[in-house]
Motif scaffolding. Structure first.
Motif, PDB file in Angstrom:
ATOM      1  N   PRO A 158       0.830  -1.213   0.000  1.00 42.39           N
ATOM      2  CA  PRO A 158       0.000   0.000   0.000  1.00 42.39           C
ATOM      3  C   PRO A 158       0.860   1.257   0.000  1.00 42.39           C
ATOM      4  O   PRO A 158       1.925   1.297   0.620  1.00 42.39           O
ATOM      5  N   THR A 159       0.406   2.268  -0.699  1.00 43.57           N
ATOM      6  CA  THR A 159       1.128   3.534  -0.725  1.00 43.57           C
ATOM      7  C   THR A 159       0.985   4.252   0.613  1.00 43.57           C
ATOM      8  O   THR A 159       0.198   3.850   1.477  1.00 43.57           O
ATOM      9  N   VAL A 160       1.765   5.308   0.761  1.00 37.58           N
ATOM     10  CA  VAL A 160       1.663   6.107   1.988  1.00 37.58           C
ATOM     11  C   VAL A 160       0.257   6.671   2.137  1.00 37.58           C
ATOM     12  O   VAL A 160      -0.307   6.711   3.237  1.00 37.58           O
ATOM     13  N   GLY A 161      -0.331   7.086   1.018  1.00 39.08           N
ATOM     14  CA  GLY A 161      -1.703   7.590   1.073  1.00 39.08           C
ATOM     15  C   GLY A 161      -2.687   6.532   1.537  1.00 39.08           C
ATOM     16  O   GLY A 161      -3.587   6.818   2.339  1.00 39.08           O
ATOM     17  N   ASP A 162      -2.525   5.295   1.038  1.00 32.84           N
ATOM     18  CA  ASP A 162      -3.402   4.205   1.484  1.00 32.84           C
ATOM     19  C   ASP A 162      -3.262   3.973   2.984  1.00 32.84           C
ATOM     20  O   ASP A 162      -4.267   3.807   3.700  1.00 32.84           O
ATOM     21  N   ARG A 163      -2.022   3.962   3.458  1.00 30.59           N
ATOM     22  CA  ARG A 163      -1.796   3.721   4.883  1.00 30.59           C
ATOM     23  C   ARG A 163      -2.338   4.859   5.742  1.00 30.59           C
ATOM     24  O   ARG A 163      -2.880   4.631   6.824  1.00 30.59           O
ATOM     25  N   LEU A 164      -2.179   6.083   5.274  1.00 26.68           N
ATOM     26  CA  LEU A 164      -2.693   7.221   6.037  1.00 26.68           C
ATOM     27  C   LEU A 164      -4.216   7.201   6.098  1.00 26.68           C
ATOM     28  O   LEU A 164      -4.809   7.502   7.145  1.00 26.68           O
ATOM     29  N   ARG A 165      -4.862   6.864   4.972  1.00 29.01           N
ATOM     30  CA  ARG A 165      -6.327   6.774   4.980  1.00 29.01           C
ATOM     31  C   ARG A 165      -6.804   5.665   5.913  1.00 29.01           C
ATOM     32  O   ARG A 165      -7.799   5.839   6.640  1.00 29.01           O
ATOM     33  N   HIS A 166      -6.085   4.547   5.898  1.00 25.12           N
ATOM     34  CA  HIS A 166      -6.446   3.453   6.801  1.00 25.12           C
ATOM     35  C   HIS A 166      -6.241   3.872   8.255  1.00 25.12           C
ATOM     36  O   HIS A 166      -7.095   3.619   9.122  1.00 25.12           O
ATOM     37  N   ILE A 363      -4.169  -4.771  -9.913  1.00 23.83           N
ATOM     38  CA  ILE A 363      -5.126  -5.374  -8.979  1.00 23.83           C
ATOM     39  C   ILE A 363      -4.590  -6.686  -8.432  1.00 23.83           C
ATOM     40  O   ILE A 363      -4.671  -6.970  -7.232  1.00 23.83           O
ATOM     41  N   VAL A 364      -3.999  -7.510  -9.312  1.00 27.57           N
ATOM     42  CA  VAL A 364      -3.452  -8.796  -8.869  1.00 27.57           C
ATOM     43  C   VAL A 364      -2.281  -8.579  -7.911  1.00 27.57           C
ATOM     44  O   VAL A 364      -2.179  -9.256  -6.871  1.00 27.57           O
ATOM     45  N   GLY A 365      -1.384  -7.647  -8.237  1.00 26.97           N
ATOM     46  CA  GLY A 365      -0.265  -7.368  -7.341  1.00 26.97           C
ATOM     47  C   GLY A 365      -0.721  -6.901  -5.977  1.00 26.97           C
ATOM     48  O   GLY A 365      -0.165  -7.297  -4.945  1.00 26.97           O
ATOM     49  N   HIS A 366      -1.740  -6.054  -5.941  1.00 26.50           N
ATOM     50  CA  HIS A 366      -2.295  -5.599  -4.665  1.00 26.50           C
ATOM     51  C   HIS A 366      -2.899  -6.759  -3.887  1.00 26.50           C
ATOM     52  O   HIS A 366      -2.719  -6.873  -2.668  1.00 26.50           O
ATOM     53  N   TRP A 367      -3.622  -7.625  -4.604  1.00 27.15           N
ATOM     54  CA  TRP A 367      -4.271  -8.750  -3.927  1.00 27.15           C
ATOM     55  C   TRP A 367      -3.231  -9.686  -3.313  1.00 27.15           C
ATOM     56  O   TRP A 367      -3.377 -10.122  -2.162  1.00 27.15           O
ATOM     57  N   VAL A 368      -2.182  -9.990  -4.038  1.00 32.76           N
ATOM     58  CA  VAL A 368      -1.151 -10.889  -3.521  1.00 32.76           C
ATOM     59  C   VAL A 368      -0.518 -10.302  -2.260  1.00 32.76           C
ATOM     60  O   VAL A 368      -0.304 -11.002  -1.260  1.00 32.76           O
ATOM     61  N   PHE A 369      -0.225  -9.017  -2.277  1.00 35.70           N
ATOM     62  CA  PHE A 369       0.395  -8.399  -1.098  1.00 35.70           C
ATOM     63  C   PHE A 369      -0.557  -8.445   0.091  1.00 35.70           C
ATOM     64  O   PHE A 369      -0.177  -8.853   1.195  1.00 35.70           O
ATOM     65  N   ASP A 370      -1.800  -8.024  -0.117  1.00 33.65           N
ATOM     66  CA  ASP A 370      -2.741  -7.910   0.999  1.00 33.65           C
ATOM     67  C   ASP A 370      -3.095  -9.267   1.593  1.00 33.65           C
ATOM     68  O   ASP A 370      -3.347  -9.379   2.799  1.00 33.65           O
ATOM     69  N   PHE A 372      -1.157 -12.308   1.234  1.00 31.77           N
ATOM     70  CA  PHE A 372      -0.066 -13.217   1.586  1.00 31.77           C
ATOM     71  C   PHE A 372       1.175 -12.533   2.148  1.00 31.77           C
ATOM     72  O   PHE A 372       1.952 -13.160   2.856  1.00 31.77           O
ATOM     73  N   VAL A 373       1.390 -11.273   1.814  1.00 39.67           N
ATOM     74  CA  VAL A 373       2.612 -10.583   2.234  1.00 39.67           C
ATOM     75  C   VAL A 373       2.387  -9.804   3.524  1.00 39.67           C
ATOM     76  O   VAL A 373       3.219  -9.832   4.426  1.00 39.67           O
ATOM     77  N   ALA A 374       1.278  -9.088   3.608  1.00 44.91           N
ATOM     78  CA  ALA A 374       0.979  -8.313   4.814  1.00 44.91           C
ATOM     79  C   ALA A 374       0.911  -9.240   6.021  1.00 44.91           C
ATOM     80  O   ALA A 374       0.419 -10.378   5.935  1.00 44.91           O
ATOM     81  N   SER A 375       1.401  -8.751   7.160  1.00 46.22           N
ATOM     82  CA  SER A 375       1.464  -9.599   8.356  1.00 46.22           C
ATOM     83  C   SER A 375       0.080 -10.046   8.817  1.00 46.22           C
ATOM     84  O   SER A 375      -0.064 -11.105   9.430  1.00 46.22           O
ATOM     85  N   SER A 376      -0.963  -9.243   8.525  1.00 46.10           N
ATOM     86  CA  SER A 376      -2.329  -9.594   8.920  1.00 46.10           C
ATOM     87  C   SER A 376      -3.099 -10.272   7.809  1.00 46.10           C
ATOM     88  O   SER A 376      -4.305 -10.468   7.919  1.00 46.10           O
ATOM     89  N   GLY A 377      -2.424 -10.603   6.708  1.00 42.37           N
ATOM     90  CA  GLY A 377      -3.107 -11.217   5.581  1.00 42.37           C
ATOM     91  C   GLY A 377      -3.693 -12.575   5.929  1.00 42.37           C
ATOM     92  O   GLY A 377      -3.053 -13.376   6.621  1.00 42.37           O
ATOM     93  N   PRO A 378      -4.908 -12.876   5.459  1.00 39.78           N
ATOM     94  CA  PRO A 378      -5.561 -14.142   5.821  1.00 39.78           C
ATOM     95  C   PRO A 378      -5.101 -15.340   5.004  1.00 39.78           C
ATOM     96  O   PRO A 378      -5.533 -16.461   5.258  1.00 39.78           O
ATOM     97  N   ARG A 379      -4.244 -15.131   4.000  1.00 44.82           N
ATOM     98  CA  ARG A 379      -3.754 -16.221   3.147  1.00 44.82           C
ATOM     99  C   ARG A 379      -4.915 -16.960   2.480  1.00 44.82           C
ATOM    100  O   ARG A 379      -5.016 -18.191   2.512  1.00 44.82           O
ATOM    101  N   SER A 380      -5.830 -16.221   1.882  1.00 46.66           N
ATOM    102  CA  SER A 380      -7.020 -16.804   1.258  1.00 46.66           C
ATOM    103  C   SER A 380      -6.904 -16.742  -0.261  1.00 46.66           C
ATOM    104  O   SER A 380      -6.465 -15.728  -0.821  1.00 46.66           O
ATOM    105  N   TYR A 381      -7.332 -17.826  -0.913  1.00 49.00           N
ATOM    106  CA  TYR A 381      -7.349 -17.893  -2.382  1.00 49.00           C
ATOM    107  C   TYR A 381      -8.753 -17.623  -2.920  1.00 49.00           C
ATOM    108  O   TYR A 381      -9.089 -18.045  -4.029  1.00 49.00           O
ATOM    109  N   ARG A 382      -9.570 -16.936  -2.165  1.00 52.92           N
ATOM    110  CA  ARG A 382     -10.960 -16.688  -2.575  1.00 52.92           C
ATOM    111  C   ARG A 382     -11.027 -15.939  -3.899  1.00 52.92           C
ATOM    112  O   ARG A 382     -11.899 -16.191  -4.728  1.00 52.92           O
ATOM    113  N   PHE A 383     -10.104 -15.017  -4.124  1.00 54.20           N
ATOM    114  CA  PHE A 383     -10.068 -14.237  -5.368  1.00 54.20           C
ATOM    115  C   PHE A 383      -9.908 -15.161  -6.577  1.00 54.20           C
ATOM    116  O   PHE A 383     -10.642 -15.053  -7.571  1.00 54.20           O
TER     117      PHE A 383
END
Length: 447
Positions: A158-166, A363-370, A372-383
């Protein structure tokens, strides 16, 4: 002497935070040679700010434990040691800043923060010998160089803007806690009683758990969801302290006695129907659609109802509101909103063929990060599973390319940089299973 002790403790925890960030750099797709200073400084500042706020909020229950004498102090030591042993120096550093600069407490520093620093030391001594791939990256420059050579950098954080909005949304979701702990925000001359404070803390827990369930939708859509929820929370606070508060509180108090039970049963019933909806059923799907509208209204209106109940105490109003709020929060923790978010994701995927190839790759790159890469990621293949269902219906080549790209990125950009533990083995098994299902769908000869 105290200043020297606090300075050494702070420097030690800062070093551990940097080592932790370096340790997770390959999983976070960060190249320290390129953006190292930005990565470390941003992570240090944002983590310290967030956990200092958390430390300020935690000093009440931790101070209560400290006041119990030796039993409470032993619990504090255990909690601190666990924080350190599980490599969470950000929490310890934020706690040190909070208990030193915001609400000074030498007891919490010595019995909670110091054991956390000792736990971090034990983690590194243990981790370096047992999990060499992770620790070798932090300690050995050659290992980092070899790992970084394989980065494709298509998996985007996520960009700095995404993190700040979150962060802004989470801050707004924490407003009820500040309302509970700041008497000036209320009309009452003192803070609400413990039932009211617990109710407002539960409101924040409910909102934070709902926010976590947003992992089921695409990153591109989360900002809008969070904006709507944030505006709702601000509106609820203004409504509770505004002139419309008293008449609304009287209206809620005049509701029949069994109303809270009915309002709590409706979302619980919908969750049960969703859990049982493993096979298509027209009647069950109809019930789900009917229950979706009142469930949405209940989950959105429970926050202002609790705020009104705390601000204007009425007979049975707070217990009834807590019953509904507790049910909604429990369902959030069980993942009930994920089902609704999955339906939204399935609807969103219908529009993918209309997008350009570059937008799809993003979109795919964002999904993979969110996921599987992010520490809170649920590791789901639902997409990918939803893409497979949509591809089976339409045969769109764009959907096939998108799903194959997602599976390929997980295989190349995620799995090689994960620590070798039971959770990673589960992710590998899930990946092999989904890849086999996709191969059987696209090439029946392999089935």
């Amino acid at each position: 002497m105290q200043v020297v002790w606090l300075t050494c403790l702070g420097l030690l925890l800062t070093v551990y935070v940097a080592m932790r960030n370096l340790e997770i750099a390959p999983r976070m797709k960060t190249d320290p040679r390129v953006d190292g200073p930005v990565f470390f400084i941003y992570a240090l500042i944002t983590g310290a700010a967030m956990w200092t706020l958390a430390g300020w909020l935690l000093h009440w229950p931790l101070g209560f434990l400290a006041g119990l004498g030796w039993p409470g102090l032993v619990v504090l030591v255990i909690l601190g040691a666990l924080i350190g042993f599980f490599a969470l120096p950000d929490i310890a550093l934020g706690g040190l800043l909070a208990t030193t600069l915001v609400v000074p407490s030498s007891t919490l520093v010595n019995w909670w923060v110091a054991p956390a620093a000792a736990g971090c030391t034990a983690h590194w001594l243990f981790n370096r010998h047992r999990h060499g791939a992770w620790s070798a990256y932090a300690f050995d420059r050659a290992v980092r160089r070899n790992a970084l050579a394989g980065f494709v950098h298509q998996v985007v954080a996520p960009t700095v803007g995404d993190r700040l909005r979150h962060a802004a949304a989470l801050a707004v979701f924490t407003l009820p806690v500040f309302v509970a702990l700041t008497p000036a925000a209320l009309h009452a001359p003192t803070r609400p009683g413990w039932p009211g404070i617990c109710a407002l803390i539960l409101v924040t827990a409910n909102l934070w758990s709902w926010d976590w369930c947003l992992h089921a939708i695409l990153r591109e859509d989360r900002a809008l969801y969070r904006l709507g929820a944030s505006l709702g929370v601000v509106g609820a606070v203004l409504l509770a302290i505004g002139p419309w508060g008293p008449p609304l509180a009287r209206l809620l108090a005049a509701a029949p006695a069994g109303t809270p039970i009915v309002l709590a049963v409706v979302p619980a019933l919908r969750w049960v129907l969703i859990r049982r909806a493993r096979t298509p059923s027209g009647r069950r799907n109809g019930l789900l659609r009917i229950a979706a509208i009142p469930t949405g209204l209940i989950t959105k209106l429970v926050t202002p109802a609790v705020l009104l109940a705390v601000e204007y105490p009425r007979h049975h109003l707070l217990p009834g509101s807590l019953l509904v709020l507790g049910t909604v929060t429990l369902l959030n923790l069980l993942g009930a909103p994920v089902a609704s978010n999955t339906m939204q994701l399935a609807y969103r995927l219908r529009w993918l063929p209309r997008l350009e190839e570059r937008a799809l790759d993003q979109i795919v790159g964002h999904w993979v990060f969110d996921q599987f890469v992010a520490s809170s990621g649920p590791r789901s293949y639902r997409f990918v599973q939803l893409l497979a269902m949509q591809y089976a219906k339409t045969g769109e080549p764009v959907l096939r390319r998108t799903a194959e790209l997602a599976l390929d990125l997980v295989q190349r950009e995620v799995l090689p940089y994960q620590s070798h533990d039971r959770r990673t083995a589960t992710v590998q098994d899930d990946h092999d299973k989904v890849a086999a299902q996709w191969a059987a769908l696209t090439d029946p000869a392999t089935a």
